[in-house]
Design a protein around this motif. Sequence first.
Motif, PDB file in Angstrom:
ATOM      1  N   UNK A   1     -11.633  -0.638  -8.047  1.00  0.00           N
ATOM      2  CA  UNK A   1     -12.455  -1.548  -8.848  1.00  0.00           C
ATOM      3  C   UNK A   1     -11.745  -1.932 -10.153  1.00  0.00           C
ATOM      4  N   UNK A   2     -11.109  -0.967 -10.790  1.00  0.00           N
ATOM      5  CA  UNK A   2     -10.419  -1.231 -12.044  1.00  0.00           C
ATOM      6  C   UNK A   2      -9.372  -2.330 -11.857  1.00  0.00           C
ATOM      7  N   UNK A   3      -8.577  -2.207 -10.801  1.00  0.00           N
ATOM      8  CA  UNK A   3      -7.519  -3.191 -10.569  1.00  0.00           C
ATOM      9  C   UNK A   3      -8.060  -4.519 -10.051  1.00  0.00           C
ATOM     10  N   UNK A   4      -8.781  -4.487  -8.944  1.00  0.00           N
ATOM     11  CA  UNK A   4      -9.131  -5.742  -8.283  1.00  0.00           C
ATOM     12  C   UNK A   4     -10.327  -6.445  -8.909  1.00  0.00           C
ATOM     13  N   UNK A   5     -11.337  -5.709  -9.352  1.00  0.00           N
ATOM     14  CA  UNK A   5     -12.439  -6.373 -10.065  1.00  0.00           C
ATOM     15  C   UNK A   5     -11.961  -6.784 -11.448  1.00  0.00           C
ATOM     16  N   UNK A   6     -11.137  -5.926 -12.061  1.00  0.00           N
ATOM     17  CA  UNK A   6     -10.637  -6.220 -13.403  1.00  0.00           C
ATOM     18  C   UNK A   6      -9.774  -7.460 -13.483  1.00  0.00           C
ATOM     19  N   UNK A   7      -9.050  -7.763 -12.419  1.00  0.00           N
ATOM     20  CA  UNK A   7      -8.194  -8.954 -12.471  1.00  0.00           C
ATOM     21  C   UNK A   7      -9.011 -10.235 -12.324  1.00  0.00           C
ATOM     22  N   UNK A   8     -10.269 -10.102 -11.863  1.00  0.00           N
ATOM     23  CA  UNK A   8     -11.118 -11.269 -11.652  1.00  0.00           C
ATOM     24  C   UNK A   8     -11.945 -11.644 -12.874  1.00  0.00           C
ATOM     25  N   UNK A   9     -12.259 -10.647 -13.710  1.00  0.00           N
ATOM     26  CA  UNK A   9     -13.148 -10.874 -14.848  1.00  0.00           C
ATOM     27  C   UNK A   9     -12.795  -9.868 -15.938  1.00  0.00           C
ATOM     28  N   UNK A  10     -12.443 -10.320 -17.138  1.00  0.00           N
ATOM     29  CA  UNK A  10     -11.996  -9.384 -18.185  1.00  0.00           C
ATOM     30  C   UNK A  10     -13.065  -8.415 -18.659  1.00  0.00           C
ATOM     31  N   UNK A  11     -14.338  -8.717 -18.422  1.00  0.00           N
ATOM     32  CA  UNK A  11     -15.405  -7.806 -18.843  1.00  0.00           C
ATOM     33  C   UNK A  11     -15.616  -6.657 -17.857  1.00  0.00           C
TER      34      UNK A  11
ATOM     35  N   UNK B   1       0.819  -1.212   0.000  1.00  0.00           N
ATOM     36  CA  UNK B   1       0.000   0.000   0.000  1.00  0.00           C
ATOM     37  C   UNK B   1       0.852   1.262   0.000  1.00  0.00           C
ATOM     38  N   UNK B   2       2.003   1.221   0.640  1.00  0.00           N
ATOM     39  CA  UNK B   2       2.879   2.390   0.662  1.00  0.00           C
ATOM     40  C   UNK B   2       3.603   2.585  -0.664  1.00  0.00           C
ATOM     41  N   UNK B   3       3.765   1.538  -1.430  1.00  0.00           N
ATOM     42  CA  UNK B   3       4.480   1.641  -2.697  1.00  0.00           C
ATOM     43  C   UNK B   3       3.501   1.625  -3.865  1.00  0.00           C
ATOM     44  N   UNK B   4       3.160   0.452  -4.365  1.00  0.00           N
ATOM     45  CA  UNK B   4       2.290   0.338  -5.528  1.00  0.00           C
ATOM     46  C   UNK B   4       0.888   0.896  -5.283  1.00  0.00           C
ATOM     47  N   UNK B   5       0.384   0.763  -4.067  1.00  0.00           N
ATOM     48  CA  UNK B   5      -0.989   1.123  -3.794  1.00  0.00           C
ATOM     49  C   UNK B   5      -1.214   2.497  -3.198  1.00  0.00           C
ATOM     50  N   UNK B   6      -0.214   3.351  -3.205  1.00  0.00           N
ATOM     51  CA  UNK B   6      -0.361   4.643  -2.529  1.00  0.00           C
ATOM     52  C   UNK B   6      -1.428   5.534  -3.151  1.00  0.00           C
ATOM     53  N   UNK B   7      -1.799   5.278  -4.423  1.00  0.00           N
ATOM     54  CA  UNK B   7      -2.848   6.081  -5.041  1.00  0.00           C
ATOM     55  C   UNK B   7      -4.235   5.477  -4.805  1.00  0.00           C
ATOM     56  N   UNK B   8      -4.272   4.285  -4.253  1.00  0.00           N
ATOM     57  CA  UNK B   8      -5.546   3.651  -3.923  1.00  0.00           C
ATOM     58  C   UNK B   8      -5.986   4.002  -2.508  1.00  0.00           C
TER      59      UNK B   8
ATOM     60  N   UNK C   1     -16.610  13.451  -7.474  1.00  0.00           N
ATOM     61  CA  UNK C   1     -15.197  13.826  -7.554  1.00  0.00           C
ATOM     62  C   UNK C   1     -14.498  13.028  -8.656  1.00  0.00           C
ATOM     63  N   UNK C   2     -13.788  13.725  -9.491  1.00  0.00           N
ATOM     64  CA  UNK C   2     -13.054  13.094 -10.589  1.00  0.00           C
ATOM     65  C   UNK C   2     -11.918  12.232 -10.050  1.00  0.00           C
ATOM     66  N   UNK C   3     -11.754  11.063 -10.625  1.00  0.00           N
ATOM     67  CA  UNK C   3     -10.681  10.127 -10.302  1.00  0.00           C
ATOM     68  C   UNK C   3     -10.669   9.744  -8.819  1.00  0.00           C
ATOM     69  N   UNK C   4     -11.830   9.461  -8.280  1.00  0.00           N
ATOM     70  CA  UNK C   4     -11.954   8.970  -6.919  1.00  0.00           C
ATOM     71  C   UNK C   4     -11.257   7.607  -6.827  1.00  0.00           C
ATOM     72  N   UNK C   5     -10.624   7.284  -5.708  1.00  0.00           N
ATOM     73  CA  UNK C   5      -9.933   5.995  -5.593  1.00  0.00           C
ATOM     74  C   UNK C   5     -10.827   4.774  -5.814  1.00  0.00           C
ATOM     75  N   UNK C   6     -12.144   4.897  -5.624  1.00  0.00           N
ATOM     76  CA  UNK C   6     -13.029   3.751  -5.827  1.00  0.00           C
ATOM     77  C   UNK C   6     -12.909   3.219  -7.253  1.00  0.00           C
ATOM     78  N   UNK C   7     -12.770   4.108  -8.231  1.00  0.00           N
ATOM     79  CA  UNK C   7     -12.610   3.655  -9.612  1.00  0.00           C
ATOM     80  C   UNK C   7     -11.338   2.816  -9.746  1.00  0.00           C
TER      81      UNK C   7
END
Length: 197
Positions: free
Chosen positions: A102-112, A25-32, A93-99
């Motif tokens: 979801x983009x990363x973790x939901x996206x890795x589970x299902x390509x659609x 979270x401190x490195x790769x995930x700091x924007x999440x 709010x534009x570019x909220x961390x929720x997007x």
Amino acid sequence: MTFEYVLLGLLAMEPRSGYDLRRWLEQEGRFLRSGVHQSQIYRLLARLTERGWVRWETDPRDGRPDAKVHHLTPAGREALLAWAHSPYQPPSRLQDPDFAVRFLFAGMLDPDLPIALIDVELAHRRAQVARSRGRDRAMGFAEPVPEVDPGRARLLSELLHLRGAGEIDAWIDWLEHTRRLLLDHRTAGAAPADPAG
């Protein structure tokens, strides 16, 4: 965004200790999720364990304290999948961390899922632009206090508007470009060589 799904997503990738979760979270995930304290992670892991979504085992370490390595349980996997397939509601709010979560973790589970997410976000942001781009932005100054400079206030407001318009336009461009890359990836069945290209 619920922080628990960040942790479940990370544990879906591989078992991790609380320390490993914080380091990611401190490195790769700091924007999440920024400013996460180790105690927050441990409290949430305890709650996820109580719910039956996470289990842990002791990993003996030579010369160091043993570590608790956390694993996603079948119930945790089901909870993560249910969240991944739940409707996305774009925030104001534009570019909220929720997007991004979801983009990363939901996206890795299902390509659609990342394509559907982008479609919802694109529709929302395009409608936002259509509603507000040409609106009257005149500022009123009927009885300003002596320190208020109406000319400077109007300039500052316009500069912020231009910044916001540029950010939303760049965001829409990124969404459109990313959508094309994901569709190409789904069609080809392999990751593009250079996502930046």
